[in-house]
Design a protein around this motif. Structure first.
Motif, short mmCIF file in Angstrom:
data_model
loop_
_atom_site.label_atom_id
_atom_site.label_comp_id
_atom_site.label_asym_id
_atom_site.label_seq_id
_atom_site.Cartn_x
_atom_site.Cartn_y
_atom_site.Cartn_z
N PRO A 92 0.79 17.62 -3.64
CA PRO A 92 1.93 17.66 -2.70
C PRO A 92 2.77 16.39 -2.70
O PRO A 92 3.97 16.44 -2.38
CB PRO A 92 1.26 17.86 -1.34
N TYR A 121 6.15 16.29 -4.34
CA TYR A 121 7.31 16.92 -3.70
C TYR A 121 8.02 15.99 -2.73
O TYR A 121 9.08 16.31 -2.24
CB TYR A 121 6.87 18.20 -2.98
N LEU A 133 3.57 16.62 5.17
CA LEU A 133 4.74 16.94 4.35
C LEU A 133 5.84 17.52 5.24
O LEU A 133 5.58 18.40 6.06
CB LEU A 133 4.33 18.00 3.32
N SER A 183 9.48 21.20 1.46
CA SER A 183 8.86 21.92 0.33
C SER A 183 7.38 22.23 0.56
O SER A 183 6.59 22.22 -0.39
CB SER A 183 8.99 21.12 -0.97
N GLU A 184 7.04 22.51 1.82
CA GLU A 184 5.61 22.75 2.09
C GLU A 184 5.07 23.93 1.28
O GLU A 184 3.98 23.85 0.72
CB GLU A 184 5.37 23.04 3.57
N GLU A 235 6.05 25.29 -1.51
CA GLU A 235 5.89 24.98 -2.94
C GLU A 235 4.67 24.08 -3.15
O GLU A 235 3.90 24.26 -4.10
CB GLU A 235 7.14 24.27 -3.50
N ALA A 236 4.54 23.11 -2.26
CA ALA A 236 3.43 22.15 -2.42
C ALA A 236 2.08 22.85 -2.27
O ALA A 236 1.15 22.61 -3.05
CB ALA A 236 3.55 21.03 -1.38
N THR A 269 -0.62 23.30 -5.26
CA THR A 269 -1.99 22.77 -5.10
C THR A 269 -3.01 23.88 -5.37
O THR A 269 -4.00 23.68 -6.07
CB THR A 269 -2.21 22.22 -3.68
#
Lengths: 493, 354
Positions: B102, B105, B205, B208-209, B211-212, B216
């Motif tokens: 993460p 990002y 974060l 872009s949570e 996506e992160a 992961t």
């Protein structure tokens, strides 16, 4: 009517084993009641002793593989589990349902902890050859000592030593034994035999006082010279130098036995020279592979119970059992448990039909009703150990135990063994996959069951061997158990 | 060497595979049993240091943030080769690397520096239920590896698509660590449940949570598939070697058809695993990663179990190194989420076009 006479355990057993109900209703109430009583004892043993310590003991055995918890054996004495294979006439508790009771006992004990159960059960495996070989001279000494020790809660235990460092599967099947690479050899000398070599992975090997040991008299002709001996701890040159750290079933030791010029007197030859396969291993395997199936079933049932408890408990706001896939899985798993029980119980009932007659008949009852002093005096002991004495006992065995019956028993036992073991492994594996990364006591138990179950696919002949036995008996008819005949000549004679 | 992919890899990956295998043979093979017997042993930190020298401690982090900036397939290659000798160590490396994903990002070089010092390794907590309320973490996260005092753990508070990515340190106020001394497998580091009661995160974060979290997860699933494949290879190697030296029924075990079948299935599993990992690494979607994990995990369990069976009694004993594979393999299948749950999620993904 049943409800009034039966305990809760009895009702459960009738539901799980309709064959027991059928036996009850056909007039075998006394024997069925004994079976129920035994399972009740096993439940209490698990509840008060085995379950509370199983996980901790399993952990401890990983740190200290040589540790043995003698309390297991003392508790087993309390419930008389050490004489499950010893006939009542000799003070034991083996009655009409000897094999069925052993299977039911192992199923129940293993649902608690199969390591603790193995420590108890492997002892009876050691006792079995003394019974089946008809070594009556030792019935009043060794078996009595076990019974007396049990009553005083001073355990005296046995172990059965078959596996060798370079031969596991090979020593459990006649065709393979011929080609086996053996370590242990027994040389005939004046007055007895001298044993040299090793055995390995012997359950209860580091605790037992007495050992039933298979050894070739000639390593180049193992099948023809495979012979069973009674070895006592304390015999010069005998030691148990190593115990293994196993993946599971740890509460029971798997030990190495070392024989360095161990002299075993003639009196400690069980059966005849050279009948160690037909009279020894095959007969024992026919009687014990079913109970090993029951061990696997107990492990599976233990895993099932923990999985069921998990499925019914609340996890993040909902219970897993609310999902169809979990319900279906539970039904599948219970199906496996019941399938196993059908297999091992069929084998057990057949076993009891065969052994029951051999151990409970007019000749045997008359012999065993004599005061033991008559049987243990020197003249009688010498006779029972003699060629003619053994011939007499074999004549009785031969009368009641037929080759066809024993062969069929071996087939059903081998079938039960590999099927139950495979089902147990699959059940445990599936339960863990369904639980996933859980922080729960149930997951720890099922992980233990997963480790424990694997051994049931290996010991008592690998599952591959057991499959071949079924084929060889049933489809190709190349394997047949031969019960020793009276006046059979020793092969070395 | 048997187990290296039949399909030719590009030079870049072939070199990496060879280097990783050398690392595993030199640094992990001699200590694998000790690593299992002693959690947090100095041997572990020596191996971690070596892994760091090879760039395996910040493999996926871009170079501008101080990492190696390799692609996911490269990490999988390194993990697979490490897992051949010690799946527990490979898993520890995977969790550490996945935990850093993460950060890519949010472009936080400072956090990368802080989290990649090597000791303790970072970790990821995927199971259990954790929430983020008013900036505080609450809930339980079981099945967390690499847990020592001060371990940075990546958590996914919330549920479903709304999950966030938050970092937290063990030992901080409101964080309790309950160590399970006795996990089935992957025993090189502490295995624990983290309990959070109004615990302060180190960092959450803020963009872009989704996506992160997905990236992961993808790293975890493919990394685990690679580790599972490493186990299959080790099971094959050990079983094959043993089958060629042990006699049964007067002939070598390798000459018995039933055993040959088991070994042949392992060969199929290796190739299947490597192909499916390669393919899943080539697409950005999570679905293929889950499929690869599922297949490779099941293959590893079967291969390890068959490997034990081929060894007979010896396979069951600690000293002969087979039973560890069986225990480690099962965790590849059980972690990070229950298999059937993820299977159902796959269909959801297809239906939702994600």
């Amino acid at each position: 009517m049943l409800g009034q006479e039966l305990s809760e355990t009895g009702k459960r057993l009738f539901r799980d084993f309709p064959i027991l109900r059928a036996l009850w209703e056909s007039g075998r109430k006394k024997s069925v009641r004994e079976a129920i009583g035994l399972v009740e004892k096993a439940e209490e043993f698990n509840r008060t002793f085995a379950v509370p310590r199983a996980l901790e003991l399993d952990m401890r055995m990983e740190r200290e593989p040589e540790y043995f918890d003698w309390e297991i054996m003392r508790q087993a004495c309390k419930y008389r589990f050490l004489s499950i294979f010893i006939p009542k006439q000799l003070g034991g508790i083996a009655g009409e349902f000897m094999v069925a009771n052993t299977s039911l006992l192992m199923d129940e004990l293993c649902s608690g902890c199969s390591g603790i159960a193995l420590a108890v059960g492997a002892h009876s495996l050691g006792v079995a050859p003394v019974i089946t070989s008809g070594a009556m001279a030792h019935w009043d000494t060794v078996l009595r000592e076990i019974v007396e020790g049990e009553l005083k809660q001073q355990p005296v235990t046995m172990a059965y030593a078959i596996t060798e460092p370079s031969a596991g599967t090979d020593v459990e099947e006649p065709e393979y034994l011929e080609k086996a690479k053996l370590s242990l050899e027994a040389k005939k000398v004046k007055g007895g035999y001298v044993l040299n070599g090793r055995k390995c992975f012997i359950s209860d090997g580091s605790e037992a006082k007495y050992f039933t040991v298979c050894a070739a008299l000639d390593r180049n002709r193992p099948l023809q010279t495979w012979t069973t001996f009674l070895v006592e701890r304390g015999m010069e040159g005998f030691s148990t130098p190593r115990v293994e750290l196993k993946m599971g079933q740890r509460a029971a030791h798997a030990a190495e036995l070392l024989f360095e010029d161990v002299f075993v007197p003639d009196s400690h030859l069980l059966g005849y020279e050279g009948d160690g396969m037909g009279n020894g291993i095959l007969m024992i395997m026919a009687a014990s592979r079913g109970p090993v199936g029951a061990i696997a079933t107990g492990i599976a049932r233990g895993a099932f119970q923990h999985f069921l408890a998990w499925a019914k408990s609340k996890r993040n706001g909902k219970r897993p059992i609310e999902e169809d896939r979990i319900r279906m899985a539970l039904a599948d798993m219970w199906g496996m448990v019941q399938e196993n029980r059908g297999l091992y119980m069929s084998n057990a009932i057949l076993g009891d039909c065969i052994f029951g007659k051999a151990l409970d008949n007019p000749v045997m009852n008359l012999t065993l009703s004599l005061p033991s002093s008559l049987r243990t005096n020197k003249i009688m002991r010498n006779f029972l150990n003699s060629y003619y004495g053994k011939a007499m006992i074999n004549a009785v065995l031969r009368f009641y135990i037929k080759d066809e019956d024993m062969t069929q028993l071996l087939e059903t036992a081998s079938l039960a063994k590999f099927s139950c073991a495979d089902n147990a492994m699959e059940l445990c594996s599936r339960a863990l996959s369904l639980m996933g990364p859980e922080d729960s006591e149930e997951r720890r138990w099922v992980e233990k069951c997963y480790r424990d179950a694997k051994l049931t696919q290996i010991y008592e002949g690998t599952n591959q061997l057991n499959r071949l036995v079924v084929n060889n008996v049933r489809f190709e008819e190349t394997l047949r158990v031969e019960v020793p005949r009276p006046f059979k000549k020793g092969v070395m004679a | 060497m048997i187990g290296v992919p039949w399909a030719k890899e590009s030079k870049q990956y072939a070199v990496l595979r060879s280097n990783a295998l050398n690392f595993a043979s030199a640094e992990l093979a001699p200590v694998a049993d000790d690593l299992e017997n002693t959690v947090d042993s100095p041997l572990l930190w020596k191996a971690v240091e070596k892994a760091g020298e090879m760039g395996m401690l910040a493999a996926l982090v871009p170079e501008q943030l101080g990492g190696e900036g390799v692609d996911l397939y490269s990490l999988c290659v390194a993990l697979e080769e490490s897992a051949v000798e010690c799946a527990g160590f490979a898993a520890a490396l995977l969790f550490h690397n996945a935990a850093l994903v993460p950060l890519v990002y949010v472009d936080r070089k400072d956090l990368v520096e802080e989290f990649t010092k090597g000791r303790p390794l970072c970790t990821v907590a995927t199971a259990g239920e954790v929430s983020l309320d008013d900036g505080k973490l609450n809930g339980n996260a079981p099945f967390v590896f690499n847990v020592l005092e001060g371990t940075v753990a990546l958590l996914f508070p919330g549920s479903g698509e709304g999950r966030k990515a938050a970092y937290m340190r063990t030992g901080a106020e409101g964080v309790e660590t309950r160590v399970d001394p006795y996990p089935l497998g992957w025993r090189v580091s502490n295995f624990a449940t983290l309990e959070m009661r109004s615990a302060e995160p180190v960092f959450v974060l803020d963009k872009s949570e989704k996506e992160a979290v997905t990236a992961t997860e993808r790293t975890l699933y493919l990394g685990l598939a690679a580790i599972a494949n490493g186990i299959v290879r080790k099971a094959f190697q050990k079983a094959y070697d043993y089958a060629r030296q042990r006699y049964q029924a007067g002939k070598l075990i390798i000459e018995h058809q039933a055993m040959r079948l088991m070994l042949a299935r392992m060969l199929c599993s290796m190739e299947e695993g490597q192909a499916i990992i390669r393919r899943a690494c080539g697409v950005e979607d999570l679905g293929p990663a889950i499929i690869a994990w599922r297949r490779a995990g099941a293959n590893a369990c079967q291969a390890a179990m068959d490997g034990v069976q081929i060894h007979g009694g010896y396979g069951y004993m600690r000293d002969y190194g087979m039973e560890r594979l069986m225990r480690d393999a099962k965790y590849c299948q059980m972690f990070p989420r229950p298999e059937e749950e993820q299977l159902l999620r796959l269909l959801d993904m297809v239906e939702q076009g994600t």
